[in-house]
Design an enzyme around this catalytic site. Structure first.
Site, PDB file in Angstrom:
ATOM      1  CB  VAL A   1      -0.949   0.010   1.227  1.00 47.74           C
ATOM      2  CG1 VAL A   1      -1.690   1.342   1.325  1.00 47.74           C
ATOM      3  CG2 VAL A   1      -1.951  -1.135   1.115  1.00 47.74           C
TER       4      VAL A   1
ATOM      5  N   GLY B   1       4.130   4.032   3.502  1.00 49.59           N
ATOM      6  CA  GLY B   1       3.777   2.808   2.788  1.00 49.59           C
ATOM      7  C   GLY B   1       3.887   1.624   3.717  1.00 49.59           C
ATOM      8  CE  LYS B   2       4.406  -2.015   8.404  1.00 53.16           C
ATOM      9  NZ  LYS B   2       5.237  -1.323   9.400  1.00 53.16           N
ATOM     10  N   GLY B   3       3.724  -3.072   3.462  1.00 54.15           N
ATOM     11  CA  GLY B   3       3.417  -4.226   2.633  1.00 54.15           C
ATOM     12  C   GLY B   3       3.341  -5.470   3.476  1.00 54.15           C
TER      13      GLY B   3
ATOM     14  CG  ASP C   1       6.389  -4.686  10.274  1.00 58.18           C
ATOM     15  OD1 ASP C   1       6.638  -3.707  10.983  1.00 58.18           O
ATOM     16  OD2 ASP C   1       5.321  -5.330  10.386  1.00 58.18           O
TER      17      ASP C   1
END
Ligand code: NAD
Length: 434
Positions: free
Chosen positions: A77, A122-124, A163
């Protein structure tokens, strides 16, 4: 600066898609709204900040060790890029879903903005239990996922990092896959890499060190000193063990630490270096010789100068806030306290340093890694730590000043600082096309 016109149409409402209803995202929205109210932000800006810019869903087929092919769901995202390239981690966990990733990406936008970094949010993630994968399967999964999101990432576009469930080795595979496909080495496509391939010195302990820098600063503001202060740390992983170690090195009395198996207590202070050695051999703090056993819950209710929750989300809520006796709480973990608990404790005079400031040390040193990669010129650890201190203390001071000026708690103040910076940049850049 150009003021945007307020659009009263129903496009301001969130669409009904499930991924925009995830509790983590709704929490982030509440925080953005509260921050916006404090600075009297333009409603158009707040409406824009409440929607992700781009959500990517990919299918990741992986050859498993038994030669079958399993197809996993992957997400990236890209929440906001007003301040710079998207930046945020990649999570491997069985509960990962698009809604969770959207929520985490929004939080990264808030954190990067309040920390003053030149990054968007952002992050995934991939919906997978990484403990059930062999090393080869994890590598295959990582490489194919990187290839699927490849057109959307890059050192100037979107820079992933580790993460939950991912680590420096995962980043090494991501960097290699991206570089192979580009045809040349692009170290700056991810951060949190091993030092041998473009990682930064100081990255490993950065989050815990940042926790201690802001704690020291808070003591200073309150006219006290870290030396001799009593500290309790929940969680003894990357963040908690470093926060405990650096507190102890500054003369604080770390009276209790804990992990998933329970906690240990010594009213005269624990010798943290020895506890770290003990954990290396025993995989837990429990049973450390010069200590009494306590539960994780008892640790939270200790009468200490500083409590550092560095393990889980939601451990302090409205249900147990009245039992807290600590005078200061520093959120090493992401989201260890609910908004309700923050309000109750703030009213009681407890000084709270929210996660978006307190645990920002990790992303700050990720930023340094990216800068060093782009220069191909690497700093020594002293330089990394000195620069980290200057950035994180500045973020703390901005929050502290906002909290005093607007008479709000530090969490609300951090949100206000974050939205304010985003708003200024958005108004300067204007809307494309007009
Ligand atoms: P980690 O896996 O290294 O450590 C987690 C620690 O919490 C371990 O000691 C584990 O035993 C303990 N724990 C797990 N379940 C527990 C329970 N039920 N009760 C008490 N303790 C429990 O993880 P970490 O990297 O230290 O991350 C901890 C928190 O900090 C997470 O919320 C993470 O999102 C956040 N955080 C980490 C970083 C970083 O750079 N590592 C940066 C920002 C935020």
């Amino acid at each position: 600066m150009e003021k945007q016109q307020t659009d009263k149409s129903e496009t301001q409402e969130l669409p009904p898609e499930e991924h925009l209803r995830h509790p983590l995202f709704l929490n982030a929205l509440q925080a953005i709204e509260e921050g916006g109210k404090i600075i009297n932000a333009d409603p158009n800006i707040v409406a824009r900040l409440k929607r992700p810019k781009r959500c990517l869903i990919v299918s990741v087929p992986v050859r498993m060790d038994d030669y079958n092919v399993k197809v996993f769901n992957g997400y990236r995202v890209q929440y906001n890029s007003t301040l710079g390239p998207y930046k945020g981690g990649i999570r491997y966990h069985q509960d990962v879903c698009l809604g969770e990733v959207v929520g985490l990406a929004a939080l990264m936008m808030i954190k990067n903005s309040v920390m003053g970094l030149p990054y968007g949010g952002g992050k995934g993630g991939i919906t997978v239990d990484p403990t059930k994968l062999s090393r080869t399967e994890k590598q295959n999964l990582t490489r194919r996922f990187t290839s699927e999101i490849g057109p959307f990432i890059g050192p100037n576009k979107d820079i992933p990092a580790p993460d939950v469930g991912t680590d420096p080795q995962t980043m090494a595979w991501m960097m290699d896959t991206y570089s192979q496909e580009q045809g040349y080495t692009q170290a700056g496509v991810v951060t949190g890499k091993p030092v041998e391939i473009g990682g930064s010195l100081g990255r490993n302990g950065a989050t815990g060190l940042g926790v201690v820098y802001v704690t020291e600063r808070a003591f200073e503001k309150l006219g006290k000193s870290m030396k001799g202060a009593t500290v309790a740390v929940q969680g003894f992983g990357n963040v908690g063990s470093h926060a405990a170690l650096y507190s102890w090195e500054r003369g604080a009395k770390v009276v209790a630490v804990s992990d998933v198996n329970g906690g240990i207590f010594n009213g005269d202070g624990l010798p943290i270096k020895d506890v770290i050695e003990y954990v290396k051999n025993n995989k837990t703090v429990v049973g450390f010789p010069q200590s009494q056993k306590i539960s994780n819950e008892e640790l939270l209710y200790l009468d200490v100068d500083a409590l550092m929750p560095c393990a889980l989300e939601g451990v302090i809520g409205a249900h147990n806030a009245d039992k807290i006796k600590a005078r200061m709480i520093i959120e090493g973990a992401n989201g260890p306290m609910t908004n309700d608990a923050t309000k109750i404790l703030h009213k009681k005079g407890v000084f709270i340093i929210p996660d978006v400031i307190a645990n920002g040390g990790g992303v700050v040193v990720s930023y340094f890694e990216w800068v060093q990669d782009s220069m191909s010129f690497f700093w020594d650890e002293e330089e990394v730590n000195g620069r980290l201190k200057s950035i994180i203390v500045k973020a703390f001071d901005k929050g502290y000043t906002m909290a005093k000026e607007k008479n709000v708690d530090m969490r609300q103040a951090a949100m206000a600082v974050s939205v304010d910076r985003l708003q200024k940049a958005m108004l300067l850049r204007g809307l494309y096309p007009r």
